[in-house]
Scaffold this active site. Structure first.
Site, PDB file in Angstrom:
ATOM      1  CG  HIS A  72      -2.097  -0.881   1.104  1.00  0.00           C
ATOM      2  ND1 HIS A  72      -3.141  -0.887   2.016  1.00  0.00           N
ATOM      3  CD2 HIS A  72      -2.434  -1.796   0.159  1.00  0.00           C
ATOM      4  CE1 HIS A  72      -4.050  -1.778   1.640  1.00  0.00           C
ATOM      5  NE2 HIS A  72      -3.634  -2.326   0.516  1.00  0.00           N
ATOM      6  CE1 TYR A 200      -6.134   2.835  11.185  1.00  0.00           C
ATOM      7  CE2 TYR A 200      -5.459   3.204   8.917  1.00  0.00           C
ATOM      8  CZ  TYR A 200      -5.310   2.540  10.114  1.00  0.00           C
ATOM      9  OH  TYR A 200      -4.336   1.585  10.251  1.00  0.00           O
ATOM     10  N   PRO A 292      -4.606  -0.791  18.610  1.00  0.00           N
ATOM     11  CG  PRO A 292      -6.539  -1.879  17.934  1.00  0.00           C
ATOM     12  CD  PRO A 292      -5.842  -1.364  19.147  1.00  0.00           C
ATOM     13  CE  LYS A 296       3.133   2.821  13.798  1.00  0.00           C
ATOM     14  NZ  LYS A 296       3.797   2.566  12.532  1.00  0.00           N
ATOM     15  CE1 TYR A 384      -1.530   3.339   9.531  1.00  0.00           C
ATOM     16  CE2 TYR A 384      -0.389   2.705   7.523  1.00  0.00           C
ATOM     17  CZ  TYR A 384      -1.433   2.535   8.416  1.00  0.00           C
ATOM     18  OH  TYR A 384      -2.379   1.569   8.181  1.00  0.00           O
TER      19      TYR A 384
END
Length: 391
Positions: A72, A200, A292, A296, A384
């Protein structure tokens, strides 16, 4: 039995450490309390940082990862149904890979079998002894027989409820913890994902996440109160709620299907300090837990064992204790940065039961700032994709 490093816990952290040590000629034995089938069936994380992917390449456990992992370049941050794409590759030059923890565990187990790495499944009643001496040991029961494993060092990779952290006296370890007043209700279904990247969602009704495990298997989550009951969420109610929180445009692309697995996971931040006591080292969930949000958990476990493997190999090859002495501080530096990011990202995207109108306005203002700031988006992207090991 005798080995150099006793690894307690046969999840990804313990297995990855075993491969890294074995590759460098350091003998080890892995003790796992559960059966292999149980360990490989656990539904966990699915997003791998580039550093974790690189570690799997280094140990040569990458065939299926390269064939089936989904790379991604970015993800979407949806704000009351309006998406904002965070361009990970464009902002950092790095990517993440969607590949389920169950698949990582399976690959590590199969490779361990091929390479002759000893893993004792269903090793129960594990106890640590003489950890501060130069001859520590681990006792356990395997196939009905009581056994003792003598070693030079012990790696505690046995999770939050394992024996390793409990073996450290209370006055020698400090626990830092934040328990969140909500959990994630997740559904796994054999349906195609609604988008080619993760979404998200920060919505007035609460958080939601559209994720995936493959091109044909989807993983979705919605935020629910900490005391919510699973039986109150039939599949149709969950699919309806996902559609509301992800927004009409995304909802139109959701393919519904029966749940392969459905569960509620509580959210907490937890860190134990230090990560070493004598010849015992903590790694992975035995040392820390993060929400979550931001993916990580598995990636922190990977960086822990990378630091630990390097320290142990240096000790056996060069007789130096520098890496061993610095392991805790080095690992914790990266851990706390990930804890901060997970805490911040959770606060940005979730609704807290004590929040009032001004709290939501501030949350929306921060999201609006992120939408208009390349610097803010870069900060999110850097965290991220995973901070470098030497950061």
């Amino acid at each position: 039995m005798r080995t150099k490093v006793a690894i307690i816990g046969g999840g990804p952290a313990g297995l990855l450490l075993a491969h890294m040590l074995t590759k460098q000629g350091v003998d080890c034995v892995v003790l796992e309390a559960r059966s292999r089938d149980y360990v490989e069936a656990r539904i966990r994380a699915g997003v791998l940082e580039q550093t974790t992917v690189d570690l799997l390449h280094e140990i040569g456990v990458d065939r299926r990862l390269d064939a089936e992992g989904i790379v991604h370049d970015g993800f979407a941050l949806s704000i009351d149904g309006v998406p904002l794409r965070i361009d990970l590759k464009g902002l950092t030059g790095k990517t993440v890979t969607v590949y389920g923890q169950t698949e990582v565990t399976r690959d590590l187990n199969e490779a361990a079998e091929e390479r002759g790495i000893p893993i004792l499944f269903e090793a129960t009643d594990v106890a640590l002894h003489e950890v501060t001496s130069d001859r520590p040991s681990v006792t356990f029961v395997h196939k009905g027989q009581a056994q003792r494993l003598e070693c030079d060092f012990i790696a505690g990779c046995d999770g939050f409820h394992g024996a390793s952290r409990r073996a450290i006296p209370a006055d020698r370890i400090t626990a830092f913890e934040k328990v969140y007043p909500f959990g994630w209700l997740g559904i796994l279904a054999d349906v195609p994902p609604c988008d080619h990247e993760l979404i998200y969602a920060s919505h007035q009704r609460g958080f939601a996440l559209a994720s995936m495990r493959s091109e044909t298997r989807s993983r979705y989550y919605v935020q629910v109160p900490a005391d919510e009951k699973l039986e109150d969420w039939p599949d149709d109610r969950l699919w309806d709620e996902l559609g509301l929180r992800l927004g009409a445009e995304t909802a139109a692309r959701i393919t519904r299907g029966p749940a392969l697995e459905k569960s509620i996971a509580p959210l907490r931040s937890f860190v134990a300090e230090p990560l070493r006591w004598g010849r015992l080292f903590l790694a992975g969930d035995a040392a820390h837990i993060v929400p979550p949000t931001g993916a990580k958990g598995l990636n922190l476990a990977a960086s822990d064992v990378a630091f630990l493997a390097e320290a142990l190999v240096d000790h056996y090859r060069g007789g130096t204790t520098t890496g061993i002495d610095e392991y805790s501080a080095r690992a914790l530096s990266r851990v706390w940065k990930a804890v901060r990011f997970s805490w911040w990202f959770t606060g940005l995207t979730h609704r807290f039961p004590t929040a009032n109108a001004i709290d939501r306005k501030i949350q929306l203002a921060e999201l609006a700032y992120i939408r208009g700031s390349t610097i803010a988006q870069t900060s999110i992207a850097e965290n991220y994709v995973g901070l470098p090991f030497k950061a």
